[in-house]
Design an enzyme around this catalytic site. Structure first.
Site, mmCIF file in Angstrom:
data_model
loop_
_atom_site.group_PDB
_atom_site.id
_atom_site.type_symbol
_atom_site.label_atom_id
_atom_site.label_comp_id
_atom_site.label_asym_id
_atom_site.label_seq_id
_atom_site.Cartn_x
_atom_site.Cartn_y
_atom_site.Cartn_z
ATOM 1 N N GLY A 211 9.542 6.478 5.748
ATOM 2 C CA GLY A 211 10.840 6.638 6.440
ATOM 3 C C GLY A 211 10.763 5.729 7.508
ATOM 4 O O GLY A 211 11.960 5.007 7.940
ATOM 5 N N MET A 212 9.648 5.045 8.002
ATOM 6 C CA MET A 212 9.857 4.067 9.066
ATOM 7 C C MET A 212 9.471 2.556 8.625
ATOM 8 O O MET A 212 10.224 1.793 9.291
ATOM 9 C CB MET A 212 8.811 4.211 10.182
ATOM 10 C CG MET A 212 8.844 5.484 10.865
ATOM 11 S SD MET A 212 7.927 5.607 12.433
ATOM 12 C CE MET A 212 8.085 4.207 13.361
ATOM 13 N N GLY A 213 9.037 2.402 7.454
ATOM 14 C CA GLY A 213 8.880 1.071 6.864
ATOM 15 C C GLY A 213 7.707 1.177 5.766
ATOM 16 O O GLY A 213 7.560 1.876 5.171
ATOM 17 N N ASP B 10 0.569 16.311 12.708
ATOM 18 C CA ASP B 10 1.085 16.115 11.273
ATOM 19 C C ASP B 10 -0.022 16.060 10.332
ATOM 20 O O ASP B 10 -0.131 15.183 9.326
ATOM 21 C CB ASP B 10 1.930 14.809 11.145
ATOM 22 C CG ASP B 10 2.801 14.855 9.839
ATOM 23 O OD1 ASP B 10 3.108 16.109 9.438
ATOM 24 O OD2 ASP B 10 3.051 13.907 9.480
ATOM 25 N N LEU C 27 0.887 -1.126 0.085
ATOM 26 C CA LEU C 27 0.060 0.003 0.104
ATOM 27 C C LEU C 27 0.769 1.215 -0.022
ATOM 28 O O LEU C 27 0.380 2.116 -0.322
ATOM 29 C CB LEU C 27 -0.799 0.167 1.124
ATOM 30 C CG LEU C 27 -2.189 -1.370 1.276
ATOM 31 C CD1 LEU C 27 -2.795 -1.083 2.633
ATOM 32 C CD2 LEU C 27 -2.835 -1.021 0.044
ATOM 33 N N GLY C 28 2.024 1.234 0.388
ATOM 34 C CA GLY C 28 2.929 2.446 0.526
ATOM 35 C C GLY C 28 4.200 2.144 1.312
ATOM 36 O O GLY C 28 4.307 0.912 1.925
ATOM 37 N N ALA C 29 4.919 3.112 1.484
ATOM 38 C CA ALA C 29 6.440 2.916 2.101
ATOM 39 C C ALA C 29 6.496 4.373 2.678
ATOM 40 O O ALA C 29 6.180 5.511 2.127
ATOM 41 C CB ALA C 29 7.370 2.566 1.300
#
Length: 572
Positions: free
Chosen positions: A25-27, A137, A21-23
């Site tokens: 900075g954390m994983g 955020d 589904l996505g990526a």
């Protein structure tokens, strides 16, 4: 939603992994399916950063916040594994595009639709604040347009209302352009900062533009603190409500109840024609995805998953000072290799690429990022014979493209130092650059936002517009993914990338001499890989995580006559 890669796990906990589904900075975030057929979003922290205290704390805080906040406007936490590696959490799967993707793909929201979205998001924030939590955020990327209404996601930096300050001085959460002035200046985070971010988010929805413009993080932060929001073309009543929300003084911003009342909606957002049109892709999972995982995926437990790339993350990466107007790029000191500044995580990642011959010989600061770049040591002056070749027949112009016909020795890699890696700093093996160098008046930059599929490369002559325009000097930008490209499908292979990658159309460095001089290329839109008899479209950056190499080539003749002059890169 993307297909799984060979290195992706087939199962995490009880969840069968179906797609990516996505990526970030954390994983990675995957689409998972329970044994009983329920779809979930599984967010997995990367092994490479699981030992980083701040990263792990953020991940645990996200799970705790989602467990605390129960709202129709947030995805519900279903299960989490937070005691030992691999760390992951599974949430309700919310189908739909992000607000950013919807506006990028379909254009700005009409005024009435924007007001309905305004009211819905204000109501969603109010339900979060009721639980004693600030989001911290809110931005278009963190709003999913589900069929029933918008959903707020990514509570990784959310905090209780009493936790208004970060523990380290000089650090700021959020994203430039959406973080409020008091956050940038004093790290003061409260409900009013969420209201500022709400106004900025709706400004993007109504205009399709970044609310405080684009460019370097320092420049965006400066404009956020000191300049007015860009609402050109926005209907008066909507613009007035946005301006109230983004008031510089948090005390002057309205309460969320007043925002909702000011929107004066008289019908459901889910019934809005524009909203329905942009959210329609959310109503179904792509055919075949929910049935079974692809056959090529190896069924391994997450513990056995190989580390495919080095990742760094620092939640407290500081913004450049918003009180300092960003200076023009200046010349760095000359050392072998190149350093790129690319902050990962919450702060918008920024790569700054400064070339030799940019001002005085002394070492100077690279922008306001607090890091310097460096250039090649050999042949620091312009290559006279190469430039003479370009002057032979200026009227002829450059070839339409350059051919990917060689093994490139220029390779950028992320630093092995954890502190530098957490900021995206790396270096470039100079390779063939020992035999060439760029013009002494050349400046350039490359930027990439972590988790996105795009990058921007730009270059210009430093003294554009001053004096007589120099003879043509043709330049092409090459962007090479971490892995080799399949010439038949255009997809990444398992082998390490060796060619020059995807390249831009060659252009004259001085072609915009009278209009500021800057030439920009957007990756992947402006890039192709040209082989002998085949042309392949560039892939999104997010399709091939790892170290990407960016090279400037001096094009001296036909499509096979070019020389690398500058090497840089970024980690995706």
């Amino acid at each position: 939603m993307d297909e799984l890669r060979p290195q992706d796990p087939a199962r995490i906990g009880v969840w069968q992994i179906l797609a990516r589904l996505g990526a970030g900075g954390m994983g990675e975030v995957y689409l998972g399916r329970s044994p009983g057929g329920r779809l979930v979003a599984v967010k997995v922290i990367r092994d490479e950063i699981s030992d980083h205290p701040e990263s792990l704390a953020r991940f645990r805080r996200e799970a705790a916040t989602m467990e605390t906040v129960r709202s129709p406007y947030t995805a519900q936490l279903i299960e989490a594994s937070l005691d030992s590696s691999p760390y992951w959490l599974a949430t309700e799967y919310v189908p739909g595009p992000t607000l950013r993707a919807a506006v990028t793909g379909s254009g700005p929201f009409p005024p009435e639709s924007a007001l309905r979205l305004f009211a819905a998001l204000a109501e969603g924030l109010a339900t979060v604040h009721v639980h004693g939590v600030t989001h911290r955020d809110l931005k278009p990327q963190n709003v999913i347009l589900a069929p029933q209404g918008p959903q707020l996601i990514d509570f990784g930096i959310a905090r209780g209302l009493e936790q208004t300050l970060l523990t380290q001085v000089g650090m700021a959460p959020g994203t430039p352009g959406y973080a409020a002035p008091e956050v940038l200046l004093r790290n003061e985070v409260g409900p009013a900062a969420d209201i500022f971010a709400l106004g900025a988010t709706i400004a993007f929805a109504a205009t399709g533009r970044p609310p405080y413009g684009g460019g370097e993080a320092s420049a965006v932060s400066y404009r956020t603190v000191h300049e007015d929001i860009n609402l050109e073309g926005v209907r008066d009543d909507l613009a007035a409500l946005i301006r109230r929300c983004v008031a510089k003084d948090p005390a002057e911003r309205p309460e969320l109840a007043a925002v909702i009342a000011g929107c004066a909606v008289d019908s459901a957002l889910a019934a809005d024609a524009h909203y329905r049109s942009v959210a329609r892709d959310a109503e179904a999972v792509p055919e075949g995805v929910a049935e079974a995982a692809p056959e090529h995926v190896t069924a391994v437990e997450p513990e056995a998953e190989p580390k495919s790339a080095r990742w760094g993350y620092d939640e407290t990466t500081p913004y450049p000072s918003p009180n300092r107007r960003p200076p023009a790029p200046t010349r760095p000191g000359r050392r072998k290799g190149w350093l790129a500044v690319c902050a990962l995580g919450l702060v918008v990642p920024l790569g700054l690429w400064l070339l030799p011959g940019q001002g005085d010989d002394k070492d100077t600061e690279a922008g306001t990022t607090g890091a310097t770049t460096s250039g090649p040591t050999a042949n620091t002056g312009p290559k006279d014979d190469a430039k003479d070749d370009a002057k032979d027949d200026p009227a002829q112009g450059p070839p339409d493209h350059i051919v990917n016909d060689r093994v490139s020795q220029d390779r950028w890699t992320l630093s092995d130092d954890p502190q530098q890696a957490s900021q995206g700093i790396g270096s470039c093996d100079m390779g063939s650059l020992a035999d060439s160098s760029p013009p002494t008046d050349m400046q350039s930059s490359v930027s990439h936002t972590t988790g996105s599929g795009t990058a921007t490369a730009a270059f210009r002559p430093k003294n554009a517009g001053k004096g007589e325009r120099p003879a043509p000097y043709y330049v092409s930008v090459g962007i090479r993914p971490p892995h080799e490209t399949d010439r038949a499908t255009g997809r990444p292979l398992k082998s390490v990338g060796k060619g020059i990658g995807f390249t831009s159309k060659p252009v004259d460095l001085y072609s915009k001499w009278s209009s500021g001089g800057t030439i920009k290329f957007q990756y992947p839109d402006d890039f192709r890989a040209h082989f002998d008899a085949r042309t392949v479209d560039a892939i999104p950056v997010s399709d091939d995580p790892g170290d990407w190499t960016v090279v400037l080539y001096h094009v001296e003749g036909g499509p096979t006559k070019y020389t690398s002059i500058v090497c840089n890169g970024f980690h995706a």
